[in-house]
Structures are given as structure tokens and as C-alpha cells.
Design a protein around this motif. Structure first.
Motif, PDB file in Angstrom:
ATOM      1  N   THR A 121     -64.553  18.743  88.857  1.00  0.00           N
ATOM      2  CA  THR A 121     -63.718  18.576  90.148  1.00  0.00           C
ATOM      3  C   THR A 121     -64.979  17.702  91.079  1.00  0.00           C
ATOM      4  OG1 THR A 121     -63.695  20.834  91.157  1.00  0.00           O
ATOM      5  CG2 THR A 121     -61.668  20.054  90.066  1.00  0.00           C
ATOM      6  N   GLU A 122     -64.442  16.088  92.063  1.00  0.00           N
ATOM      7  CA  GLU A 122     -65.436  15.756  92.778  1.00  0.00           C
ATOM      8  C   GLU A 122     -65.140  16.610  93.628  1.00  0.00           C
ATOM      9  OE1 GLU A 122     -62.752  12.678  93.771  1.00  0.00           O
ATOM     10  OE2 GLU A 122     -62.506  11.083  92.165  1.00  0.00           O
ATOM     11  N   ASP A 123     -64.738  17.608  94.488  1.00  0.00           N
ATOM     12  CA  ASP A 123     -65.555  18.539  95.385  1.00  0.00           C
ATOM     13  C   ASP A 123     -66.177  19.524  94.944  1.00  0.00           C
ATOM     14  OD1 ASP A 123     -63.529  20.601  94.191  1.00  0.00           O
ATOM     15  OD2 ASP A 123     -62.839  20.454  95.717  1.00  0.00           O
ATOM     16  N   ASN A 124     -67.047  19.756  93.659  1.00  0.00           N
ATOM     17  CA  ASN A 124     -67.401  20.284  93.380  1.00  0.00           C
ATOM     18  C   ASN A 124     -69.553  20.363  93.599  1.00  0.00           C
ATOM     19  OD1 ASN A 124     -69.373  22.222  91.838  1.00  0.00           O
ATOM     20  ND2 ASN A 124     -68.290  22.412  90.248  1.00  0.00           N
ATOM     21  N   PRO A 125     -69.770  20.843  94.513  1.00  0.00           N
ATOM     22  CA  PRO A 125     -70.730  20.902  94.667  1.00  0.00           C
ATOM     23  C   PRO A 125     -71.858  20.089  94.168  1.00  0.00           C
ATOM     24  CG  PRO A 125     -69.977  23.003  95.745  1.00  0.00           C
ATOM     25  CD  PRO A 125     -69.258  22.921  95.021  1.00  0.00           C
ATOM     26  N   ASP A 126     -71.576  21.021  92.830  1.00  0.00           N
ATOM     27  CA  ASP A 126     -73.274  21.321  91.850  1.00  0.00           C
ATOM     28  C   ASP A 126     -73.799  19.697  90.741  1.00  0.00           C
ATOM     29  OD1 ASP A 126     -74.707  21.405  89.741  1.00  0.00           O
ATOM     30  OD2 ASP A 126     -73.269  23.127  88.755  1.00  0.00           O
ATOM     31  N   LEU A 127     -74.550  19.191  91.513  1.00  0.00           N
ATOM     32  CA  LEU A 127     -75.113  17.931  91.171  1.00  0.00           C
ATOM     33  C   LEU A 127     -74.964  17.623  90.097  1.00  0.00           C
ATOM     34  CD1 LEU A 127     -76.791  15.255  92.485  1.00  0.00           C
ATOM     35  CD2 LEU A 127     -78.570  16.364  92.200  1.00  0.00           C
ATOM     36  N   ALA A 128     -75.517  18.580  88.868  1.00  0.00           N
ATOM     37  CA  ALA A 128     -74.832  18.387  87.557  1.00  0.00           C
ATOM     38  C   ALA A 128     -73.358  17.524  86.974  1.00  0.00           C
ATOM     39  CB  ALA A 128     -75.717  19.141  87.239  1.00  0.00           C
ATOM     40  N   VAL A 129     -72.583  18.879  87.893  1.00  0.00           N
ATOM     41  CA  VAL A 129     -71.233  18.128  88.006  1.00  0.00           C
ATOM     42  C   VAL A 129     -70.803  16.892  88.373  1.00  0.00           C
ATOM     43  CG1 VAL A 129     -68.496  19.353  88.726  1.00  0.00           C
ATOM     44  CG2 VAL A 129     -70.815  20.381  88.184  1.00  0.00           C
ATOM     45  N   GLN A 130     -71.286  16.462  89.611  1.00  0.00           N
ATOM     46  CA  GLN A 130     -71.051  15.536  89.820  1.00  0.00           C
ATOM     47  C   GLN A 130     -71.770  13.923  88.807  1.00  0.00           C
ATOM     48  OE1 GLN A 130     -72.466  14.907  94.433  1.00  0.00           O
ATOM     49  NE2 GLN A 130     -72.242  17.335  94.415  1.00  0.00           N
ATOM     50  N   ILE A 131     -72.726  14.384  88.565  1.00  0.00           N
ATOM     51  CA  ILE A 131     -72.844  13.252  87.619  1.00  0.00           C
ATOM     52  C   ILE A 131     -72.092  12.686  86.822  1.00  0.00           C
ATOM     53  CG2 ILE A 131     -74.879  13.005  85.736  1.00  0.00           C
ATOM     54  CD1 ILE A 131     -76.485  14.393  87.466  1.00  0.00           C
ATOM     55  N   VAL A 132     -71.491  14.136  85.825  1.00  0.00           N
ATOM     56  CA  VAL A 132     -70.838  14.200  84.713  1.00  0.00           C
ATOM     57  C   VAL A 132     -69.415  13.244  85.297  1.00  0.00           C
ATOM     58  CG1 VAL A 132     -69.409  15.074  83.133  1.00  0.00           C
ATOM     59  CG2 VAL A 132     -71.661  16.191  83.637  1.00  0.00           C
ATOM     60  N   VAL A 133     -68.891  13.813  86.733  1.00  0.00           N
ATOM     61  CA  VAL A 133     -66.883  13.784  87.607  1.00  0.00           C
ATOM     62  C   VAL A 133     -67.671  11.741  87.329  1.00  0.00           C
ATOM     63  CG1 VAL A 133     -66.155  13.285  88.911  1.00  0.00           C
ATOM     64  CG2 VAL A 133     -67.007  16.081  88.117  1.00  0.00           C
ATOM     65  N   GLU A 134     -68.736  11.397  88.296  1.00  0.00           N
ATOM     66  CA  GLU A 134     -68.916  10.218  87.875  1.00  0.00           C
ATOM     67  C   GLU A 134     -69.108   9.002  86.989  1.00  0.00           C
ATOM     68  OE1 GLU A 134     -73.046   9.461  89.767  1.00  0.00           O
ATOM     69  OE2 GLU A 134     -71.680  10.952  92.252  1.00  0.00           O
TER      70      GLU A 134
END
Length: 318
Positions: A121-134
Motif C-alpha cells: 500500500t502507498e501508506d506502508n512506511p517500509d522502504l522496500a514496499v514503497q519501491i515495489v508500489v512505485e
């Protein structure tokens, strides 16, 4: 454009949590399907590396990462919730992302979501998750559930194989020119990161001392300290990630990097993670606080591993 029949094989690295595949038996059929459909439909052979111990897999975190990206190699992270907890998986994702970004070929990172899509999700603070979401990521959940003989499996694998070829051919066109290194004050970047390491480790030490004191009380509340560590560690992880991005864009080499080896800090974090797991399994009331503490330790470990990778950057001329 139709590629020549003798076009070189596309090198693909599968990054995945081994324990996932022990249970789900996904990686073998997945790799075989991609090999078949990429050649049958697009005429491009895939050379897929599945094992970190195999020749070539170490390219992602060894001196040849830059060369791997410049030769249009692909990283396929096979994602589940477990993936984000694994230090090697996070390191592979971070370093490949930054090197591909430095060479402006972000399409060489193709995340594949097997399970745990609601975690992305976009609001997940995990940097690895943010890379995948982008990034544009591909879900293979239904294909795995239906199995390799199903129509949904064939459609999914054909789509993904085509996406690999499309992204690689776009990268091949983009990589015909040599990128101009981005200007960066390498000593200043390293000096700032050294301060960031000190700040994050001081916070971790303070929280651990606080926890030891609370264990002697009747109703210990670990939540404030755990939250403080998680926030500090997530900040540090991003600082290390951004420093890595700047250093790779500037084509920095290990000859110019003098950051201290974080080996001792990493060993201490591993010991704390083990102790945290014992607390989580033994006492339900403090489990939520320990989960936040563990997330902080995971982010701190991740940032330190990124910094440690700089000793493996190539030295010009070698």
C-alpha cells in the motif's frame, strides 16, 4: 523490431525467500514457463539464475552489479510478506533499484507478487514496499493457485515473459549511450551517513536499556520505546538508501569509500532480533510492541547492509 535469432540471452535473477519455495514449489515451474514463452513468442532466450550460490547470482551485490545492469540483466523479486523480512532479499532489491536508476533503466526491475498483495500500500512506511508500489508489479497469485496446466497460468506467464522482453529491449536502446556521472560530494555523503549511523545506533542502545529497566516492573509498557526505534530506524534506512543512490549515480568506487565496517553492529542486531522473537512468542501482551521493535531492527539492519555493500563497489581499472 524483431530481434535477430542469435540475439544474446537475457540474464534474469530471481530474488526470493527460499522458505517460501520449500512450501509453495513455485520457482521451478515459474522459471521454466518464462524460458519457454519468451523464446516461443518473442524469440529471446532467458538465462535464469535461481540460486544465490550459483555462478552469476552474486553479481547483484558484488563488484559486477554495475556491469550486470549495463548488460540489461533483469531482477525478478518474487514477493511475499516473508520476502520483506529477509536481509539478502532487501539488499538485492535496494542495490539493484539504485543501480538501475543510476543508469536510467528502471524497467530492469520487475517485481512479481506471489502472495501478500494487501501489504503493498502507498501508506506502508517500509522502504522496500514503497519501491515495489512505485514500480509496475505483476500478480501471479491466481496463476499459482490454478497451477501450471491452467489457462490462467499460461496467460500470466505469457504476459510476464513479454514484459521482460519489452523492458529489456527498451533498456538495450537506452544503454547505447554512456551515462554522465552525477556530481556528488562523496566525502560529504559518507560523513553525513556516519552521523546518521551514530544517531540510529544511539537510539537503539537507549531503547534496549529502557527495555531492560522495564522488565523489572510489574506492567512494562514497551510501546513508546519500540515506536521510537522503528521511526528512527526507518529514517536511517532511507538515509542509507539515498546515500547509495547518490554514490552509484556518481560512479563512486570502493577506493573512495572509507565508511567503517558495520559488521559488529550487524551481529548485535541479529542477537537482538533473536531475543525479540523469544519475547514475542512468550508473552502475548507485549507482542505488538515487540513487533514494532522488530520492524525497527529489520530496517536498521537493512540500512547497515547497504552501507556494507560499498566495500564491494568496483575500483576503476580493475
Amino acid at each position: 523490431m524483431t530481434p535477430p535469432s542469435d540475439a544474446p540471452a537475457i540474464r534474469c535473477f530471481l530474488s526470493y525467500a527460499r522458505q517460501d519455495d520449500v512450501v509453495m514449489d513455485f520457482v521451478g515451474p515459474f522459471a521454466e514457463a518464462l524460458r519457454h514463452y519468451a523464446y516461443a513468442d518473442r524469440g529471446r532466450a532467458l538465462e535464469i539464475f535461481l540460486d544465490r550460490e550459483a555462478i552469476g547470482w552474486g553479481d547483484l551485490v558484488q563488484p559486477t552489479l554495475r556491469a550486470a545492469v549495463r548488460s540489461a540483466a533483469v531482477l525478478l523479486p518474487v514477493l511475499t510478506r516473508r520476502y520483506f523480512d529477509r536481509p539478502y532479499c532487501r539488499e538485492e532489491l535496494f542495490l539493484f533499484h539504485n543501480q538501475a536508476s543510476a543508469d536510467d533503466v528502471r524497467g530492469l526491475l520487475l517485481p512479481v507478487v506471489l502472495l501478500g498483495e494487501d501489504h503493498l500500500t502507498e501508506d506502508n512506511p517500509d522502504l522496500a514496499v514503497q519501491i515495489v508500489v512505485e514500480r509496475r508489479h505483476h500478480s501471479v497469485r491466481e496463476a499459482w493457485i490454478e497451477g501450471p496446466n491452467s489457462p490462467v497460468w499460461r496467460r500470466t506467464m505469457l504476459t510476464l515473459a513479454s514484459a521482460i522482453v519489452d523492458n529489456v529491449e527498451a533498456a538495450e536502446r537506452a544503454l547505447t549511450s554512456t551515462p554522465t556521472p552525477t556530481a556528488a560530494d562523496v566525502p560529504a555523503v559518507l560523513s553525513q551517513l556516519s552521523l546518521d549511523v551514530d544517531s540510529a545506533t544511539r537510539t537503539a542502545g537507549s531503547v534496549v536499556a529502557e527495555f531492560h529497566a522495564l522488565l523489572a516492573t510489574d506492567s512494562p509498557d514497551f510501546s513508546p520505546g519500540a515506536t521510537r526505534l522503528r521511526e528512527a530506524a526507518l529514517t536511517f534506512e532511507r538515509q542509507a538508501f539515498e546515500a547509495d543512490r547518490l554514490l552509484r549515480a556518481a560512479h563512486a568506487s570502493s577506493a573512495t569509500l572509507t565508511a567503517a565496517d558495520p559488521g559488529d553492529l550487524l551481529a548485535g542486531i541479529e542477537a537482538l532480533l533473536t531475543a525479540t522473537h523469544r519475547l514475542e512468542t512468550s508473552d502475548v501482551p507485549i507482542r505488538l510492541a515487540m513487533a514494532a521493535f522488530r520492524e525497527g531492527l529489520t530496517a536498521l539492519r537493512s540500512g547497515l547492509r547497504v552501507a556494507k555493500s560499498w566495500s564491494k563497489l568496483p575500483i576503476p581499472g580493475q
